[in-house]
Design a protein around this motif. Structure first.
Motif, mmCIF file in Angstrom:
data_model
loop_
_atom_site.group_PDB
_atom_site.id
_atom_site.type_symbol
_atom_site.label_atom_id
_atom_site.label_comp_id
_atom_site.label_asym_id
_atom_site.label_seq_id
_atom_site.Cartn_x
_atom_site.Cartn_y
_atom_site.Cartn_z
ATOM 1 N N ALA A 248 61.057 16.191 -24.019
ATOM 2 C CA ALA A 248 62.165 16.755 -23.251
ATOM 3 C C ALA A 248 63.117 15.696 -22.718
ATOM 4 N N ALA A 249 62.601 14.493 -22.449
ATOM 5 C CA ALA A 249 63.431 13.455 -21.858
ATOM 6 C C ALA A 249 62.720 12.115 -21.971
ATOM 7 N N LEU A 250 63.490 11.049 -21.774
ATOM 8 C CA LEU A 250 62.950 9.692 -21.799
ATOM 9 C C LEU A 250 63.202 9.035 -20.452
ATOM 10 N N VAL A 251 62.158 8.421 -19.901
ATOM 11 C CA VAL A 251 62.305 7.592 -18.708
ATOM 12 C C VAL A 251 62.232 6.141 -19.165
ATOM 13 N N LEU A 252 63.328 5.431 -19.019
ATOM 14 C CA LEU A 252 63.400 4.042 -19.452
ATOM 15 C C LEU A 252 63.178 3.140 -18.242
ATOM 16 N N ILE A 253 62.053 2.423 -18.263
ATOM 17 C CA ILE A 253 61.672 1.550 -17.147
ATOM 18 C C ILE A 253 62.187 0.145 -17.422
ATOM 19 N N HIS B 192 66.545 9.051 -18.091
ATOM 20 C CA HIS B 192 66.534 8.626 -16.691
ATOM 21 C C HIS B 192 66.077 7.179 -16.647
ATOM 22 N N CYS B 193 66.892 6.320 -16.074
ATOM 23 C CA CYS B 193 66.578 4.891 -16.017
ATOM 24 C C CYS B 193 66.055 4.532 -14.627
ATOM 25 N N ILE B 194 64.876 3.963 -14.603
ATOM 26 C CA ILE B 194 64.268 3.517 -13.358
ATOM 27 C C ILE B 194 64.295 1.990 -13.331
ATOM 28 N N LEU B 195 65.021 1.437 -12.368
ATOM 29 C CA LEU B 195 65.139 -0.015 -12.225
ATOM 30 C C LEU B 195 64.097 -0.481 -11.217
ATOM 31 N N THR B 196 63.023 -1.047 -11.728
ATOM 32 C CA THR B 196 61.882 -1.415 -10.896
ATOM 33 C C THR B 196 62.086 -2.761 -10.184
ATOM 34 N N LYS B 197 61.152 -3.050 -9.287
ATOM 35 C CA LYS B 197 61.123 -4.313 -8.544
ATOM 36 C C LYS B 197 62.392 -4.509 -7.724
ATOM 37 N N PRO C 161 72.830 13.405 -21.327
ATOM 38 C CA PRO C 161 72.836 13.308 -19.857
ATOM 39 C C PRO C 161 72.025 12.085 -19.427
ATOM 40 N N TYR C 162 72.448 11.411 -18.386
ATOM 41 C CA TYR C 162 71.697 10.254 -17.918
ATOM 42 C C TYR C 162 71.782 10.133 -16.401
ATOM 43 N N SER C 163 70.832 9.407 -15.856
ATOM 44 C CA SER C 163 70.805 9.101 -14.431
ATOM 45 C C SER C 163 70.122 7.752 -14.253
ATOM 46 N N VAL C 164 70.429 7.090 -13.142
ATOM 47 C CA VAL C 164 69.892 5.748 -12.877
ATOM 48 C C VAL C 164 69.479 5.668 -11.412
ATOM 49 N N GLN C 165 68.388 4.972 -11.156
ATOM 50 C CA GLN C 165 67.956 4.783 -9.773
ATOM 51 C C GLN C 165 67.228 3.462 -9.603
ATOM 52 N N ARG D 99 67.083 -7.592 -14.606
ATOM 53 C CA ARG D 99 67.616 -7.799 -15.956
ATOM 54 C C ARG D 99 67.536 -6.496 -16.754
ATOM 55 N N PRO D 100 68.314 -5.499 -16.342
ATOM 56 C CA PRO D 100 68.295 -4.221 -17.065
ATOM 57 C C PRO D 100 69.004 -4.318 -18.409
ATOM 58 N N PHE D 101 68.586 -3.483 -19.320
ATOM 59 C CA PHE D 101 69.189 -3.350 -20.643
ATOM 60 C C PHE D 101 69.225 -4.654 -21.429
ATOM 61 N N THR D 102 68.027 -5.194 -21.655
ATOM 62 C CA THR D 102 67.901 -6.281 -22.618
ATOM 63 C C THR D 102 68.143 -5.701 -24.012
ATOM 64 N N ASP D 103 68.196 -6.552 -25.011
ATOM 65 C CA ASP D 103 68.427 -6.087 -26.385
ATOM 66 C C ASP D 103 67.370 -5.069 -26.808
ATOM 67 N N LEU D 104 66.141 -5.273 -26.374
ATOM 68 C CA LEU D 104 65.069 -4.368 -26.764
ATOM 69 C C LEU D 104 65.195 -3.012 -26.065
ATOM 70 N N ASP D 105 65.670 -3.011 -24.823
ATOM 71 C CA ASP D 105 65.921 -1.747 -24.137
ATOM 72 C C ASP D 105 67.040 -0.973 -24.839
ATOM 73 N N ILE D 106 68.051 -1.707 -25.293
ATOM 74 C CA ILE D 106 69.155 -1.077 -26.023
ATOM 75 C C ILE D 106 68.637 -0.452 -27.316
ATOM 76 N N GLN D 107 67.714 -1.127 -27.983
ATOM 77 C CA GLN D 107 67.141 -0.583 -29.218
ATOM 78 C C GLN D 107 66.438 0.741 -28.939
ATOM 79 N N MET D 108 65.639 0.790 -27.875
ATOM 80 C CA MET D 108 64.968 2.028 -27.514
ATOM 81 C C MET D 108 65.983 3.115 -27.175
ATOM 82 N N LEU D 109 66.999 2.751 -26.423
ATOM 83 C CA LEU D 109 68.041 3.697 -26.048
ATOM 84 C C LEU D 109 68.717 4.279 -27.280
ATOM 85 N N GLU D 110 69.010 3.435 -28.253
ATOM 86 C CA GLU D 110 69.724 3.899 -29.441
ATOM 87 C C GLU D 110 68.829 4.690 -30.386
ATOM 88 N N TRP D 111 67.537 4.473 -30.325
ATOM 89 C CA TRP D 111 66.619 5.342 -31.064
ATOM 90 C C TRP D 111 66.686 6.762 -30.511
#
Length: 258
Positions: free
Chosen positions: A124-129, A155-160, A192-196, A134-146
């Protein structure tokens, strides 16, 4: 008490052909091996050891499923899970980005992760941790584009976040939103997207993340009796139909996310 606190281990999968044949919605958690994914899941579920956080990043090589509903973990930890009463699944995907993982394992994860996020009907959705520093490294972008072509929410969760001051936190949110805003066409955003911001240590963003995950899974809605008794079998993914992808090359497969 959040319904997510009912989460309990359901199964682990190393090949697409073994994905559970359940019909309930799933929400997948993806992220780099050192982004704090396991800690975020454990915190949301109010359980210290639900999701295994390896001392060696990149060691966990399987897709791990945790069921919501069908058992009351806080009250009866050893009671049997009633599969027909499961409301949703939390799915912990293998962490990516750890350089010392052998090449064969990287290729396997590449195919497993990509095929799952692209083809799993129940997803139903993806939570990208991501690490807020350092959000959205090249590898995060790859997952996003998949995942982006599915049109499903991200939904993007920016940890730490506790490691950032107010100005740095604002910049991290701004940067993440800028990246996500690029994914649009003439008709608007592709998904649709959200960030926190989030910090398990300082208890930042837990309620927001909990509410978002519950909403994306539809857990805030009462389950109609007709739906509970007669699941729509058309929505059940055919695991055999996507099993071939376990060994097939994926688009842009030369860009290994692990």
């Amino acid at each position: 008490m959040s319904i997510l606190w009912q989460a309990r281990f359901f199964t682990t999968v190393n090949h697409l052909r073994d994905l559970p044949r359940t019909h309930v919605p799933e929400i997948a958690f993806a992220g780099r091996s050192n982004a704090g994914k396991s800690t975020a899941i454990n915190t949301l579920c109010n359980q210290k050891k639900l999701c295994f956080a390896s001392k060696t990043p990149g060691r966990t090589q399987h897709i791990n499923y945790f069921s919501i509903g069908g058992a009351h973990v806080a009250m009866h930890r050893k009671d049997e899970t009633k599969v027909d009463e499961i409301r949703a699944m939390l799915v912990d995907l293998p962490g990516y980005g750890y350089a010392e993982v052998p090449g064969a394992a990287k290729n396997h994860w590449n195919q497993l992760l990509g095929a799952y996020v692209q083809r799993r009907t129940q997803l139903a959705a993806l939570v990208l941790i991501m690490d807020a520093r350092r959000p959205f490294t090249d590898l995060d972008i790859q997952m996003l584009e998949w995942f982006a072509p599915s049109g499903r929410p991200i939904h993007c969760i920016l940890t730490k976040a506790d490691k950032l001051n107010n100005n740095e936190s604002a910049n991290a949110l701004r940067h993440a939103k800028t990246v996500l805003e690029r994914y649009k066409d003439d008709q608007g955003p592709l998904f649709p997207y959200s960030v926190q911001l989030f910090s398990a240590l300082k208890r930042i963003g837990i309620e927001e993340a909990d509410a978002t995950v519950r909403a994306l899974l539809g857990l805030d809605q009462e389950l109609p009796a007709a739906v509970a008794d007669n699941a729509d079998t058309d929505s059940i993914a055919d695991a055999d139909a996507i099993a071939d992808a376990d060994h097939a090359a994926l688009p842009d497969s030369d860009a290994n996310p692990v």
